[in-house]
Scaffold this active site. Structure first.
Site, mmCIF file in Angstrom:
data_model
loop_
_atom_site.group_PDB
_atom_site.id
_atom_site.type_symbol
_atom_site.label_atom_id
_atom_site.label_comp_id
_atom_site.label_asym_id
_atom_site.label_seq_id
_atom_site.Cartn_x
_atom_site.Cartn_y
_atom_site.Cartn_z
ATOM 1 N N GLU A 264 -2.211 7.648 -10.313
ATOM 2 C CA GLU A 264 -2.773 7.548 -11.650
ATOM 3 C C GLU A 264 -4.283 7.357 -11.597
ATOM 4 O OE1 GLU A 264 0.755 6.109 -14.482
ATOM 5 O OE2 GLU A 264 -0.148 4.464 -13.393
ATOM 6 N N CYS B 7 -11.648 5.211 -13.309
ATOM 7 C CA CYS B 7 -11.009 4.364 -12.304
ATOM 8 C C CYS B 7 -10.051 5.245 -11.510
ATOM 9 C CB CYS B 7 -10.268 3.249 -13.038
ATOM 10 S SG CYS B 7 -9.324 2.189 -11.947
ATOM 11 N N CYS C 225 0.473 1.092 -2.179
ATOM 12 C CA CYS C 225 -0.405 0.159 -1.479
ATOM 13 C C CYS C 225 0.475 -0.710 -0.587
ATOM 14 C CB CYS C 225 -1.151 -0.720 -2.478
ATOM 15 S SG CYS C 225 -2.454 -1.728 -1.720
ATOM 16 N N CYS D 52 -0.018 -7.700 -2.802
ATOM 17 C CA CYS D 52 -0.513 -8.786 -3.655
ATOM 18 C C CYS D 52 0.563 -9.082 -4.699
ATOM 19 C CB CYS D 52 -1.830 -8.398 -4.323
ATOM 20 S SG CYS D 52 -3.129 -8.072 -3.113
ATOM 21 N N CYS E 4 0.428 -7.698 -8.514
ATOM 22 C CA CYS E 4 -0.021 -6.314 -8.743
ATOM 23 C C CYS E 4 1.163 -5.371 -8.778
ATOM 24 C CB CYS E 4 -0.992 -5.895 -7.644
ATOM 25 S SG CYS E 4 -1.560 -4.191 -7.842
ATOM 26 N N GLU F 271 -5.618 0.454 -1.498
ATOM 27 C CA GLU F 271 -6.690 -0.369 -0.943
ATOM 28 C C GLU F 271 -7.678 0.595 -0.270
ATOM 29 O OE1 GLU F 271 -8.085 -3.460 -0.708
ATOM 30 O OE2 GLU F 271 -9.438 -2.354 0.598
ATOM 31 N N CYS G 83 -5.792 -2.963 -15.642
ATOM 32 C CA CYS G 83 -5.880 -3.331 -14.221
ATOM 33 C C CYS G 83 -4.526 -3.780 -13.704
ATOM 34 C CB CYS G 83 -6.800 -4.517 -14.006
ATOM 35 S SG CYS G 83 -8.446 -4.234 -14.522
HETATM 36 N N1 SAH Z 1 -6.937 -2.736 -3.719
HETATM 37 C C1 SAH Z 1 -8.194 -2.985 -4.363
HETATM 38 C C2 SAH Z 1 -8.333 -2.264 -5.701
HETATM 39 C C3 SAH Z 1 -7.195 -2.498 -6.619
HETATM 40 S S1 SAH Z 1 -7.121 -2.991 -8.216
HETATM 41 C C4 SAH Z 1 -8.370 -4.473 -4.575
HETATM 42 O O1 SAH Z 1 -7.442 -5.212 -4.312
HETATM 43 O O2 SAH Z 1 -9.459 -4.891 -4.955
HETATM 44 C C5 SAH Z 1 -8.473 -3.597 -8.989
HETATM 45 C C6 SAH Z 1 -8.325 -5.044 -9.442
HETATM 46 O O3 SAH Z 1 -7.215 -5.306 -10.316
HETATM 47 C C7 SAH Z 1 -8.153 -5.975 -8.251
HETATM 48 O O4 SAH Z 1 -9.022 -7.064 -8.372
HETATM 49 C C8 SAH Z 1 -6.732 -6.418 -8.415
HETATM 50 O O5 SAH Z 1 -6.499 -7.637 -7.754
HETATM 51 C C9 SAH Z 1 -6.599 -6.513 -9.913
HETATM 52 N N2 SAH Z 1 -5.217 -6.568 -10.370
HETATM 53 C C10 SAH Z 1 -4.107 -6.186 -9.703
HETATM 54 N N3 SAH Z 1 -3.015 -6.415 -10.445
HETATM 55 C C11 SAH Z 1 -3.432 -6.945 -11.611
HETATM 56 C C12 SAH Z 1 -2.759 -7.347 -12.810
HETATM 57 N N4 SAH Z 1 -1.449 -7.240 -12.938
HETATM 58 N N5 SAH Z 1 -3.516 -7.836 -13.806
HETATM 59 C C13 SAH Z 1 -4.859 -7.897 -13.701
HETATM 60 N N6 SAH Z 1 -5.537 -7.525 -12.614
HETATM 61 C C14 SAH Z 1 -4.834 -7.047 -11.574
#
Ligand code: SAH
Length: 377
Positions: free
Chosen positions: A97, A110, A117, A121, A124, A178, A351
């Site tokens: 996406e 974005c 991934c 986390c 996420c 990532e 996000c």
């Molecule tokens: N893998 C990279 C980029 C991914 S996402 C990273 O971890 O930075 C971009 C941002 O969205 C990251 O800071 C991630 O932690 C955050 N994110 C992930 N899941 C989320 C959620 N459910 N709500 C809000 N932010 C989230």
């Protein structure tokens, strides 16, 4: 010469020196690569026949052995707030996406760097899908190329826009994946984004967001100059290791050291630290004070992200009042903090909500154990 039956070279995957070498290899002058890039990135053209200021036989050779191919669109969704989300085909089964977020005076795209991934986390949605594969440079660049074409069809520059302003002014690698775990393919893409003959974006308008792969941050500092965002999410190793399991391998102190090194090397202004606001988990005054201890006096900005829920999650979003209090606590103690406005919620484009379609290929997903396997540099 490249023979006709060989697979075509996707030019979206070649940064300028590689494109020059390719152009040379099919018998043209390497400087023609710049003209080609202006057609591809400046005008969004994919048909060599339409590139009328290139010699006819050069165009014919290109048509034989090269192509400009972006991922295909599966679906497009538009949010009530103007945000757009595309589901893109990565191959027969997988889909990724990307999201476009229009704001006053700028448009942020974005994009994704991997199918799924592996970092796991816990808050996420992409992590729930598991990991399938890295995207190629052409697939990463192709997202921006495609979105620019789609958006510019009906783009009217806002009043007071600079001459030649385009629909996409900023690119963030904050979609699925990532980016530093796909270092080899991401770095050339970043170079194409900032190349004058590529998308010509300023280095401050291209942001790579990482969950904190420390060795790759050091490597990145030597390779490209883009803005760095780091997913911090907790002030202590104990809590961060639960939220962002890679922390067990690269704890906060090492991560911050890598960030300051990156800024020194790049002459950068500051690092943005992302901090997802999880109700009752990391949103208490003691967490804000912990962040102050880590970041005060350093070139850092905190970006507070209200948690975006997805099916099956065990977390809840902090209340607006709690988020305000948290921000005020940080500001009053001298740490810069902003709250990220949630966009595109009605189409699951916010996000952490990007899920795509991922066939998980990781058989054991044991947090940091898996990370060792999935990280490719
Ligand atoms: N893998 C990279 C980029 C991914 S996402 C990273 O971890 O930075 C971009 C941002 O969205 C990251 O800071 C991630 O932690 C955050 N994110 C992930 N899941 C989320 C959620 N459910 N709500 C809000 N932010 C989230």
């Amino acid at each position: 010469m490249v023979s006709v039956d060989q697979e075509r070279v996707n030019l979206l995957g070649l940064e300028r020196p590689a494109l020059e070498a390719f152009v040379g290899s099919i018998g043209s002058k390497p400087f023609r690569a710049r003209q080609l890039m202006q057609w591809i990135y400046g005008r969004g053209e994919s048909r060599f026949a339409a590139m009328t200021d290139l010699a006819k036989d050069f165009r014919a050779r290109l048509a034989d052995c090269a192509e400009v191919r972006a991922p295909a669109i599966v679906t497009t969704q538009r949010s009530a707030d103007g945000t757009r989300k595309w589901l893109l085909r990565a191959d027969a089964v997988q889909a990724i996406e990307m999201v476009f977020i229009p704001e006053e005076g700028r448009g942020t795209l974005c994009i994704s760097s991997q199918v799924g991934c592996a970092l796991d986390c816990s808050f996420c949605s992409t992590a729930q899908q598991g990991f399938n594969r890295n995207l190629s440079t052409a697939e990463i660049v192709g997202q921006v190329w495609l979105a620019a074409r789609e958006l510019e069809r009906d783009f009217v520059p806002p009043p007071g826009a600079s001459p030649g302003q385009r629909a996409i002014t900023n690119v963030v690698l904050m979609g699925m994946g990532e980016p530093l775990a796909n270092f080899r393919n991401v770095v050339p893409a970043l170079r194409i984004f900032t190349d004058d003959f590529g998308f010509d974006l300023s280095r401050r308008r291209v942001t790579l967001s990482t969950s904190g792969l420390v060795p790759q941050i050091y490597k990145l500092a030597e390779e490209v100059n883009v803005a760095l965002a780091v997913s911090l999410h907790a002030p202590t190793d104990e809590l961060r290791s639960v939220l962002v399991p890679i922390n067990r391998k690269h704890p906060i102190a090492e991560l911050l050291e890598a960030c300051w090194h990156y800024l020194d090397e790049q002459n950068g202004r500051s690092v943005t630290f992302e901090y997802v606001m999880l109700d009752g988990v990391n949103d208490q005054p003691e967490h804000a004070r912990g962040l102050v201890r880590l970041l005060k006096g350093h070139p850092a900005k905190l970006n507070l992200i209200p948690f975006n829920p997805f099916p099956g999650t065990r977390y809840r979003r902090s209340s607006p009042a709690a988020i305000q209090r948290f921000r005020d606590e940080l500001l009053s103690r001298g740490v810069l903090a902003t709250v990220r406005r949630t966009r595109g919620e009605d189409i699951d484009a916010a996000c952490g909500q990007l899920a795509g379609r991922v066939e998980n290929r990781t058989t054991v997903r044991l947090g940091s154990k898996m990370i060792g396997v999935a990280v490719q540099t």
